[in-house]
Design a protein around this motif. Structure first.
Motif, short mmCIF file in Angstrom:
data_model
loop_
_atom_site.label_atom_id
_atom_site.label_comp_id
_atom_site.label_asym_id
_atom_site.label_seq_id
_atom_site.Cartn_x
_atom_site.Cartn_y
_atom_site.Cartn_z
N LEU A 230 12.58 51.85 25.40
CA LEU A 230 13.32 50.66 25.38
C LEU A 230 12.26 49.19 25.54
O LEU A 230 12.36 48.35 24.92
N LEU A 231 11.49 49.44 26.53
CA LEU A 231 10.38 48.22 26.63
C LEU A 231 9.69 47.98 25.44
O LEU A 231 9.43 46.67 24.99
N MET A 232 9.12 49.20 24.86
CA MET A 232 8.23 48.83 23.83
C MET A 232 9.03 48.36 22.62
O MET A 232 8.64 47.42 22.11
N GLN A 233 10.16 48.75 22.40
CA GLN A 233 11.08 48.31 21.27
C GLN A 233 11.39 46.69 21.48
O GLN A 233 11.29 45.93 20.36
N CYS A 234 11.53 46.34 22.66
CA CYS A 234 11.90 44.94 22.93
C CYS A 234 10.60 43.96 22.71
O CYS A 234 10.73 42.94 22.23
N GLU A 235 9.46 44.37 23.12
CA GLU A 235 8.19 43.74 22.93
C GLU A 235 7.62 43.70 21.48
O GLU A 235 7.17 42.71 20.84
N ARG A 236 8.24 44.78 20.62
CA ARG A 236 7.57 44.84 19.30
C ARG A 236 8.59 44.11 18.31
O ARG A 236 8.30 43.68 17.09
N LEU A 237 9.63 43.95 18.82
CA LEU A 237 11.10 43.15 17.82
C LEU A 237 10.43 41.73 17.26
O LEU A 237 9.97 41.05 18.03
N ALA A 238 10.48 41.86 16.19
CA ALA A 238 10.04 40.49 15.43
C ALA A 238 10.72 39.39 15.68
O ALA A 238 12.37 39.51 15.89
N ARG A 239 10.45 38.24 15.89
CA ARG A 239 11.20 36.97 16.18
C ARG A 239 12.15 36.97 15.05
O ARG A 239 13.39 36.27 15.82
N ASP A 240 12.09 37.14 13.79
CA ASP A 240 13.20 36.78 12.94
C ASP A 240 14.32 38.02 12.99
O ASP A 240 15.32 37.85 12.13
N ARG A 241 14.06 38.96 13.81
CA ARG A 241 14.92 40.05 13.85
C ARG A 241 15.79 39.89 15.45
O ARG A 241 16.28 40.91 15.73
#
Length: 255
Positions: A230-241
């Motif tokens: 969960l933490l990883m996906q939040c950090e990796r999420l592109a700003r436009d997504r």
């Protein structure tokens, strides 16, 4: 991360096993963590984490209690002027809520207007109002992020069975509110991620998958893996997504 050093992270739902693990992992990577739940003194794991890592402040409040949120604002102001990450973890049961209430409001024959409305208030409305309260801290950060822990029960596409009225409606409502909020906060550079934990926590160490998961998925996963994912996906999420609904494994979930 703020320019002065360690990432400043607020985690709610810190009495829940998943919340505790999220706190632990944020501390382990060097974050300054503010852990919130109704009564931190009754969660010995949090005291253990503070002794082990330091850098942990305990805040007695829950998002669904407006008065406790108001009370904690000056406390948070005294601790930090910005936040880099807010993790809205699993919602605690209400002070007068019982497990059997959730069972009652899952079924057509027994659900009540009061039960459905209260569940929606606690699980959908309260998290979004808390994000609004925290905006002064989030907007002072450099591209702050918000992880909202949710459930696939809020997916309209994946809703193939009856029942689970309160949980499904609240999760779907939360998803729409977060989606709208993500658009409103684009200019503030605040990124929101709906993270699907995809599990019901049964104990401190393991998570069992929901009953309606595909047959080819593992029936149990390590709690630590869910939290780190969960933490990883939040950090990796592109700003436009911003506002996307993603599984802890990285798979985008259907709306």
């Amino acid at each position: 991360m703020n320019a002065l050093g360690a990432r400043r992270t607020l985690v709610t739902g810190a009495a829940h096993p998943l919340g505790i693990e999220l706190v632990r992992q944020c501390l382990a990577r060097g974050d300054r963590v503010y852990a919130a739940c109704r009564n931190p003194a009754r969660v010995p794991e949090l005291a253990d984490l503070r002794a082990e890592f330091g850098g942990l402040e305990l805040l007695p409040f829950e998002p669904a209690d407006a008065s406790s949120v108001a009370d904690v604002v000056p406390v948070l102001e005294s601790l930090t002027d910005s936040l880099d990450l807010v993790v809205l973890g699993p919602v605690e049961l209400g002070a007068h809520e019982r497990v059997r209430d959730a069972a009652r409001d899952a079924h057509l024959s027994t659900m009540t207007s009061t039960g459905l409305t209260e569940h929606y208030r606690r699980h959908a409305v309260a998290p979004v109002l808390l994000i609004r309260t925290l905006l002064p801290w989030l907007t002072r950060g450099d591209g702050a992020r918000v992880l909202v822990v949710s459930s696939e029960r809020g997916s309209l596409k994946d809703k193939q069975l009856g029942g689970d009225y309160a949980e499904s409606a609240s999760a779907a409502g939360l998803h729409m509110l977060v989606r709208a909020l993500a658009h409103d906060l684009r200019e503030e550079r605040v990124v929101l991620c709906l993270g699907n934990a995809s599990a019901l926590v049964l104990g401190a160490g393991h998570v069992a998958e929901d009953e309606d998961v595909p047959a080819d998925e593992e029936r149990s996963v390590e709690l630590a893996d869910v939290a780190s994912g969960l933490l990883m996906q939040c950090e990796r999420l592109a700003r436009d997504r911003s506002g996307a609904f993603v599984d802890w494994t990285g798979v985008e979930r259907a709306w």
